[in-house]
Design a protein around this motif. Sequence first.
Motif, short mmCIF file in Angstrom:
data_model
loop_
_atom_site.label_atom_id
_atom_site.label_comp_id
_atom_site.label_asym_id
_atom_site.label_seq_id
_atom_site.Cartn_x
_atom_site.Cartn_y
_atom_site.Cartn_z
N ASP A 98 -51.64 24.35 -27.50
CA ASP A 98 -50.60 23.36 -27.25
C ASP A 98 -49.21 23.98 -27.40
O ASP A 98 -49.00 24.92 -28.14
CB ASP A 98 -50.76 22.16 -28.18
CG ASP A 98 -52.02 21.38 -27.90
OD1 ASP A 98 -52.62 21.57 -26.82
OD2 ASP A 98 -52.43 20.57 -28.76
N GLU A 99 -48.26 23.35 -26.71
CA GLU A 99 -46.92 23.90 -26.68
C GLU A 99 -46.24 23.89 -28.06
O GLU A 99 -45.50 24.81 -28.40
CB GLU A 99 -46.06 23.12 -25.67
CG GLU A 99 -44.74 23.80 -25.43
CD GLU A 99 -44.08 23.33 -24.16
OE1 GLU A 99 -42.85 23.29 -24.16
OE2 GLU A 99 -44.79 23.04 -23.19
N ALA A 100 -46.50 22.88 -28.85
CA ALA A 100 -45.88 22.81 -30.18
C ALA A 100 -46.30 24.00 -31.04
O ALA A 100 -45.47 24.61 -31.73
CB ALA A 100 -46.26 21.50 -30.87
N MET A 101 -47.57 24.35 -30.98
CA MET A 101 -48.05 25.48 -31.76
C MET A 101 -47.49 26.80 -31.21
O MET A 101 -47.11 27.68 -31.97
CB MET A 101 -49.58 25.52 -31.76
CG MET A 101 -50.17 26.61 -32.63
SD MET A 101 -49.75 26.46 -34.38
CE MET A 101 -50.81 25.12 -34.87
N GLN A 102 -47.41 26.92 -29.91
CA GLN A 102 -46.88 28.14 -29.31
C GLN A 102 -45.39 28.32 -29.64
O GLN A 102 -44.92 29.43 -29.85
CB GLN A 102 -47.11 28.14 -27.79
CG GLN A 102 -48.57 28.23 -27.40
CD GLN A 102 -49.25 29.45 -27.99
OE1 GLN A 102 -48.74 30.56 -27.89
NE2 GLN A 102 -50.40 29.26 -28.61
N ARG A 103 -44.65 27.21 -29.70
CA ARG A 103 -43.24 27.29 -30.11
C ARG A 103 -43.13 27.79 -31.54
O ARG A 103 -42.26 28.60 -31.86
CB ARG A 103 -42.58 25.91 -29.98
CG ARG A 103 -42.02 25.63 -28.61
CD ARG A 103 -41.03 24.47 -28.63
NE ARG A 103 -41.52 23.27 -29.31
CZ ARG A 103 -42.19 22.29 -28.73
NH1 ARG A 103 -42.45 22.34 -27.44
NH2 ARG A 103 -42.59 21.24 -29.42
N ARG A 110 -50.59 24.48 -40.48
CA ARG A 110 -51.61 23.56 -41.02
C ARG A 110 -51.20 22.10 -40.78
O ARG A 110 -52.04 21.26 -40.48
CB ARG A 110 -51.81 23.82 -42.50
CG ARG A 110 -52.64 25.04 -42.77
CD ARG A 110 -53.10 25.08 -44.23
NE ARG A 110 -53.91 26.25 -44.44
CZ ARG A 110 -53.49 27.36 -45.03
NH1 ARG A 110 -52.24 27.46 -45.46
NH2 ARG A 110 -54.30 28.38 -45.19
N ALA A 111 -49.91 21.82 -40.94
CA ALA A 111 -49.44 20.45 -40.69
C ALA A 111 -49.64 20.07 -39.23
O ALA A 111 -50.04 18.93 -38.93
CB ALA A 111 -47.97 20.34 -41.08
N LEU A 112 -49.39 21.00 -38.32
CA LEU A 112 -49.62 20.71 -36.90
C LEU A 112 -51.11 20.51 -36.62
O LEU A 112 -51.48 19.62 -35.85
CB LEU A 112 -49.07 21.84 -36.03
CG LEU A 112 -47.55 21.90 -35.88
CD1 LEU A 112 -47.13 23.17 -35.14
CD2 LEU A 112 -47.04 20.67 -35.17
N TYR A 113 -51.96 21.34 -37.23
CA TYR A 113 -53.40 21.18 -37.02
C TYR A 113 -53.88 19.80 -37.49
O TYR A 113 -54.73 19.18 -36.86
CB TYR A 113 -54.19 22.26 -37.77
CG TYR A 113 -54.20 23.60 -37.09
CD1 TYR A 113 -54.34 23.73 -35.71
CD2 TYR A 113 -54.07 24.76 -37.83
CE1 TYR A 113 -54.36 24.96 -35.10
CE2 TYR A 113 -54.09 26.00 -37.23
CZ TYR A 113 -54.23 26.09 -35.86
OH TYR A 113 -54.26 27.32 -35.26
N LYS A 114 -53.32 19.32 -38.61
CA LYS A 114 -53.74 18.02 -39.14
C LYS A 114 -53.36 16.87 -38.21
O LYS A 114 -54.01 15.84 -38.21
CB LYS A 114 -53.14 17.79 -40.53
CG LYS A 114 -53.82 18.59 -41.60
CD LYS A 114 -53.23 18.31 -42.97
CE LYS A 114 -53.91 19.17 -44.01
NZ LYS A 114 -53.31 19.02 -45.33
N THR A 115 -52.31 17.07 -37.42
CA THR A 115 -51.91 16.02 -36.48
C THR A 115 -52.69 16.08 -35.17
O THR A 115 -52.45 15.28 -34.28
CB THR A 115 -50.40 16.10 -36.17
OG1 THR A 115 -50.12 17.35 -35.54
CG2 THR A 115 -49.56 15.93 -37.41
N GLY A 116 -53.58 17.07 -35.06
CA GLY A 116 -54.40 17.17 -33.86
C GLY A 116 -53.92 18.18 -32.84
O GLY A 116 -54.50 18.31 -31.76
#
Length: 174
Positions: free
Chosen positions: A163-168, A152-158
């Motif tokens: 994206d690679e950050a979410m896949q990691r 959720r924190a990653l989603y809020k940052t866009g």
Amino acid sequence: MNQWGTVSLQNISFTAPEEYGNNVGFSLPVYSKEEALSLFELIRDYMENGAEGIEHTAANNIKTSSASYSRAGYRRLILKRMRKTPLIYPFWRLLNIVTLRYVSHWYLEYQIDTLQQKALDRDDVKAWLTPLPKEQWVAQSAELTKANTQARALYKTGVRWEDEAMQRLIKQYT
């Protein structure tokens, strides 16, 4: 849709174990990966927080377009082809008539829009879809709660699902 299969329709599928050892599965048509993932998030949030918790989800803001598999979608495709390639259009149209492409659009629309509704009207499906009382809900593990918070924190940052950050983050918990 054409005679060799679907072109632009995707499905998001779910399976759930049943008490008698059989699995129950269902599939929902979606038109993009983004819609599929947003729908998954909506269902997950609904299961975790109930109806009150889903207003903030990405699925609440889905911009749906009319289906490309339908007859109306086929008519839009014809108009688009007519405008973009007026010289090739008559040959393309003749090929579509010979291969019965309109019939395949009609049949897929019938399967998705009519047959699924008939299945949802069955008594056994209605019984399976009734919500469980809160006391029968299984509590989330601490690890799943932590993963959901980070997502959720990653989603809020866009950050998006692809994206690679979410896949990691996903790989970290799988």
